[in-house]
Design a protein around this motif. Structure first.
Motif, mmCIF file in Angstrom:
data_model
loop_
_atom_site.group_PDB
_atom_site.id
_atom_site.type_symbol
_atom_site.label_atom_id
_atom_site.label_comp_id
_atom_site.label_asym_id
_atom_site.label_seq_id
_atom_site.Cartn_x
_atom_site.Cartn_y
_atom_site.Cartn_z
ATOM 1 N N GLU A 1 88.868 63.659 50.148
ATOM 2 C CA GLU A 1 87.830 64.590 50.574
ATOM 3 C C GLU A 1 87.763 65.801 49.642
ATOM 4 O O GLU A 1 86.678 66.306 49.331
ATOM 5 C CB GLU A 1 88.081 65.039 52.023
ATOM 6 C CG GLU A 1 88.202 63.903 53.022
ATOM 7 C CD GLU A 1 87.085 62.872 52.900
ATOM 8 O OE1 GLU A 1 85.939 63.232 52.635
ATOM 9 O OE2 GLU A 1 87.370 61.666 53.059
ATOM 10 N N THR B 1 85.807 64.771 46.515
ATOM 11 C CA THR B 1 84.353 64.717 46.667
ATOM 12 C C THR B 1 83.761 66.099 46.889
ATOM 13 O O THR B 1 82.644 66.377 46.462
ATOM 14 C CB THR B 1 83.969 63.785 47.829
ATOM 15 O OG1 THR B 1 84.647 64.219 49.022
ATOM 16 C CG2 THR B 1 84.379 62.352 47.534
ATOM 17 N N GLU B 2 84.519 66.974 47.548
ATOM 18 C CA GLU B 2 84.014 68.329 47.773
ATOM 19 C C GLU B 2 83.947 69.123 46.475
ATOM 20 O O GLU B 2 83.025 69.914 46.252
ATOM 21 C CB GLU B 2 84.908 69.059 48.776
ATOM 22 C CG GLU B 2 84.784 68.526 50.204
ATOM 23 C CD GLU B 2 85.837 69.107 51.122
ATOM 24 O OE1 GLU B 2 86.621 69.975 50.649
ATOM 25 O OE2 GLU B 2 85.889 68.709 52.297
ATOM 26 N N SER C 1 83.558 67.853 43.498
ATOM 27 C CA SER C 1 82.674 67.186 42.544
ATOM 28 C C SER C 1 81.474 66.612 43.286
ATOM 29 O O SER C 1 81.454 65.421 43.624
ATOM 30 C CB SER C 1 83.421 66.065 41.796
ATOM 31 O OG SER C 1 84.542 66.573 41.120
ATOM 32 N N MET D 1 79.919 62.672 43.953
ATOM 33 C CA MET D 1 80.978 61.676 43.811
ATOM 34 C C MET D 1 81.318 61.048 45.167
ATOM 35 O O MET D 1 82.467 60.730 45.450
ATOM 36 C CB MET D 1 82.225 62.339 43.219
ATOM 37 C CG MET D 1 82.012 62.956 41.849
ATOM 38 S SD MET D 1 81.674 61.717 40.589
ATOM 39 C CE MET D 1 83.277 60.950 40.463
ATOM 40 N N GLU D 2 80.296 60.853 46.006
ATOM 41 C CA GLU D 2 80.543 60.345 47.359
ATOM 42 C C GLU D 2 81.169 58.957 47.351
ATOM 43 O O GLU D 2 81.813 58.558 48.329
ATOM 44 C CB GLU D 2 79.228 60.310 48.156
ATOM 45 C CG GLU D 2 78.677 61.677 48.527
ATOM 46 C CD GLU D 2 77.876 62.310 47.410
ATOM 47 O OE1 GLU D 2 77.749 61.690 46.326
ATOM 48 O OE2 GLU D 2 77.377 63.434 47.593
ATOM 49 N N GLU D 3 81.003 58.214 46.258
ATOM 50 C CA GLU D 3 81.590 56.871 46.186
ATOM 51 C C GLU D 3 83.112 56.908 46.210
ATOM 52 O O GLU D 3 83.770 55.886 46.366
ATOM 53 C CB GLU D 3 81.134 56.138 44.920
ATOM 54 C CG GLU D 3 79.642 55.860 44.846
ATOM 55 C CD GLU D 3 78.886 56.961 44.118
ATOM 56 O OE1 GLU D 3 79.386 58.091 44.070
ATOM 57 O OE2 GLU D 3 77.791 56.676 43.599
ATOM 58 N N ALA E 1 84.890 59.022 48.278
ATOM 59 C CA ALA E 1 85.396 59.480 49.569
ATOM 60 C C ALA E 1 86.320 58.410 50.146
ATOM 61 O O ALA E 1 86.253 57.233 49.768
ATOM 62 C CB ALA E 1 84.237 59.756 50.518
ATOM 63 N N SER F 1 84.776 55.278 51.511
ATOM 64 C CA SER F 1 84.165 54.422 50.490
ATOM 65 C C SER F 1 85.223 53.656 49.699
ATOM 66 O O SER F 1 84.989 52.535 49.246
ATOM 67 C CB SER F 1 83.323 55.269 49.529
ATOM 68 O OG SER F 1 82.260 55.898 50.198
ATOM 69 N N ASN G 1 80.336 58.595 37.506
ATOM 70 C CA ASN G 1 80.849 57.903 38.684
ATOM 71 C C ASN G 1 80.801 56.385 38.583
ATOM 72 O O ASN G 1 81.233 55.688 39.495
ATOM 73 C CB ASN G 1 80.121 58.371 39.941
ATOM 74 C CG ASN G 1 78.620 58.171 39.860
ATOM 75 O OD1 ASN G 1 78.099 57.711 38.836
ATOM 76 N ND2 ASN G 1 77.909 58.514 40.917
#
Length: 531
Positions: A12, A15-16, A18, A21-23, A25, A28, A393
């Motif tokens: 987390e 992703t926070e 960057s 970059m949700e992939e 998390a 994911s 990503n």
């Protein structure tokens, strides 16, 4: 060999820090971890979060009991560090560490899990030993990677790529290869007479590791067979392992690990690990290994002007930031208190009690004895902006076609845990992206999306479960995206079903896409998993 997943909070934070970059998390990445794992621990009641079964990488527990098992757990709990399972969503705690050891007591390395099991039998696979990559080759205008120049003995060879080149040379060599090829900070390259192919300022920066410091104690309890060299190294113990794959030699030492959580420390308690000088052998002692899982110090790697194809000049910057030393001090004093409260230690071995009683002396002990954990990362970090990152990503080097990187150099911030499982998961993810780049469109109606359920509050209530079914004779890489902002990608093999996970939001709708085409859009319901 030691193998377990990073904490959810670490993903987390990634992703926070960057956006875009949700992939990466936790929800994911979870399908990739489960795809590669074959864990002997698997509770069906929480199967969506526990380790996977049937993957390439075996994960097993220590097979012998330890004097640490009960007393250290109780003492840790008394110090607000509760038992947990490193492969769940819980944030930190103490748990027994697993390792990549097969059911018959053999170590399962990357070569065993991937090369020997699949690659070597593929006629398209060739492995060349004793070779050193010098640089990447490009087309005339320097925008497409077309080959690799390498050295074997005194000879230089070129090999041409028909599709893509993937660099996996590690945190030291990957930035060296890029810079030797003309990809990196333009001022450094120009000063060495290297033609700049792509100006990427962050190649070689952000180097960091988590130096560790050891402490050893005399144990009160002396009946642990792990600490008896006569038993451990007896011929009968060896024959039991060789013939049956069982016994004390068929697994790792008993290791209890504390990572993150309310205590915010990183420590491992090891019974009977041999000291470098074998002073205590295995007899009646215990070791604590501490490191700072969130180091602040940052170093760099630059090319060696004397040989731009040789080992780079490394500034490791270990313990440069005093906060890193503070965390090691805190970790060791907390760990020592746990052992003292457990009642199983009688003597400080190294450092001595006098050093423990003087924090200034103990800080100097840290400076004198800290060593690399060999988990360094960050020199070709992943991100969405070429001004602060080297690959995007999809693992592609910014500004260059057909060139990707997958190794620990792309990890922007070191994880608290050992890197092997993380690297396997990233490699599985990259394999899907490559597969996707060359796939066609599925027949209409062959791919369907279904909302499965939400875990009950009594088990886990952090995310929902979805399944994708494929009735076609080909596998496909699909992308999913939720209206709550979560997204990811995974593979559904031919004539099979795969599962992915989204953060819980009862009002969310998930859209499924293949090759950019929407396949389905399905809302979540209030369905609860039937466990």
């Amino acid at each position: 060999m030691v193998a377990y997943r990073p904490l959810r909070e670490e993903f987390e934070k990634l992703t926070e820090s960057s956006p875009g970059m949700e992939e990466f998390a936790y929800h994911s990445m979870l399908p990739f971890f489960k795809r590669l794992e074959n864990n002997e621990n698997n509770n069906p009641a929480v199967f969506w979060d526990r380790s996977g079964r049937g993957g390439r990488v075996p994960l097993s527990n220590a097979k012998t009991l330890s004097v640490l098992d009960d007393r250290v757990l109780v003492a840790a709990s008394e110090n607000d560090i509760n038992p947990t399972d490193v492969n769940t969503l819980q944030i930190g705690g103490i748990s027994k560490i697993q390792a990549t050891v097969t059911s018959n007591g053999r170590r399962a390395s990357s070569a065993v899990n991937y090369l020997d099991s699949t690659a070597r039998s593929n006629p398209k696979f060739t492995l060349k030993n004793g070779c050193k990559v010098r640089r990447i080759l490009f087309n005339a205008n320097g925008t497409i990677a077309i080959g690799v120049e390498y050295q074997q003995g005194n000879d230089i060879f070129n090999v041409t790529a028909t599709k893509e080149i993937i660099i996996s040379a590690g945190n030291f060599e990957t930035p060296r290869i890029l810079k030797s090829s003309g990809i990196g900070p333009s001022d450094e390259l120009q000063a060495l007479g290297i033609a700049v192919v792509q100006n990427l300022a962050k190649v070689g920066s952000n180097f960091h590791d988590k130096p560790n410091v050891l402490a050893n104690y005399r144990l009160r309890v002396s009946d642990n067979p792990r600490m008896n060299t006569t038993i451990v190294f007896s011929n009968s113990t060896f024959q039991e392992w060789k013939i049956n794959g069982t016994g004390m030699l068929a697994s790792i030492f008993n290791i209890w690990g504390i990572h993150g959580g309310p205590a915010d420390i990183d420590a491992e308690f090891v019974d009977g690990a041999p000291l470098p000088d074998s002073t205590y052998n295995f007899t009646n002692w215990v070791r604590v290994i501490c490191w700072n899982g969130s180091p602040k110090s940052r170093g760099s790697i630059v090319l060696n002007p004397a040989n731009i194809y040789g080992i780079g000049i490394i500034d490791a910057a270990f313990l440069r930031d005093p906060v890193d030393v503070d965390k090691l001090v805190e970790c060791h004093y907390k760990s020592r208190k746990i052992l003292q409260d457990s009642g199983i230690i009688t003597e400080d071995l190294t450092p001595s009690t006098s050093v423990w009683n003087n924090e200034t002396d103990f800080r100097q002990y840290i400076y004198n004895t800290a060593s690399p954990t060999q988990h360094s990362c960050g020199t070709c970090r992943i991100g969405t902006n070429s001004s602060v990152a080297v690959v995007n990503n999809k693992f592609k080097v910014f500004g260059i076609s057909n060139l990707r990187i997958v190794d620990y150099s792309i990890v922007p911030t070191v994880f608290r845990v050992n890197p092997s499982i993380v690297l396997y998961a990233l490699s599985e993810q990259l394999s899907d992206y490559i597969r996707e780049a060359y796939q066609d469109n599925p027949p209409v109606g062959s791919i369907t999306l279904r909302f499965n359920c939400t875990p009950p509050m009594t088990v886990l209530n952090d995310y929902s479960i979805w399944s994708v079914k494929n009735t076609h004779s080909k596998g496909y890489v699909y992308h999913w995206e939720s209206t709550n902002g979560a997204k990811g990608a995974f593979t559904v093999e031919a004539n099979s079903e795969s599962i992915f996970y989204t953060p819980i939001d009862k009002a969310q709708t998930v859209t499924l896409k293949i090759n950019g085409n929407t396949i389905a859009s399905v809302p979540a319901t209030n369905t609860i998993c039937p466990y």
